[in-house]
Design a protein around this motif. Sequence first.
Motif, short mmCIF file in Angstrom:
data_model
loop_
_atom_site.label_atom_id
_atom_site.label_comp_id
_atom_site.label_asym_id
_atom_site.label_seq_id
_atom_site.Cartn_x
_atom_site.Cartn_y
_atom_site.Cartn_z
N THR A 24 0.82 -1.20 0.00
CA THR A 24 0.00 0.00 0.00
C THR A 24 0.86 1.25 0.00
OG1 THR A 24 -1.79 -1.15 1.14
CG2 THR A 24 -1.81 1.25 1.24
N LEU A 25 1.90 1.28 0.82
CA LEU A 25 2.77 2.45 0.86
C LEU A 25 3.59 2.59 -0.41
CD1 LEU A 25 3.99 2.60 4.55
CD2 LEU A 25 2.30 4.01 3.40
N LEU A 26 3.96 1.50 -1.02
CA LEU A 26 4.67 1.55 -2.30
C LEU A 26 3.77 2.19 -3.36
CD1 LEU A 26 6.98 -0.94 -3.88
CD2 LEU A 26 4.99 -0.30 -5.20
N VAL A 27 2.52 1.77 -3.41
CA VAL A 27 1.57 2.31 -4.38
C VAL A 27 1.26 3.78 -4.06
CG1 VAL A 27 -0.77 2.10 -5.26
CG2 VAL A 27 0.63 0.07 -4.95
N ALA A 28 1.12 4.10 -2.78
CA ALA A 28 0.87 5.49 -2.40
C ALA A 28 2.03 6.39 -2.81
CB ALA A 28 0.63 5.59 -0.89
N GLY A 29 3.24 5.92 -2.63
CA GLY A 29 4.40 6.69 -3.05
C GLY A 29 4.45 6.87 -4.56
N ALA A 30 4.11 5.82 -5.29
CA ALA A 30 4.10 5.92 -6.75
C ALA A 30 3.04 6.90 -7.22
CB ALA A 30 3.86 4.55 -7.37
#
Length: 84
Positions: A24-30
């Motif tokens: 989730t945090l990876l996608v939020a950062g992207a």
Amino acid sequence: IMTGGAIGSLFAQRFKLSAAERKTLLVAGAAAGMTGIFGTPLAAILLAVEVLLFEWKPRSFVPVVLAVLIALGVRPFLLGAGPL
């Protein structure tokens, strides 16, 4: 976009979050990276949720929206309000 995703993933690893939270945090950062560069918050949210997360659950949707809103708010100070 890749840098934003990497920062989100590093943040999750640093605080030893679960695999789902890390994703989730990876996608939020992207999504935040896409918003910061292109200035397209709605497109970033839709891309993140439909293509990367595959779910519309609040536990993954809310962090993505918050990251995009923060990137949208910070963008004018770092890059200016106009297009790149």
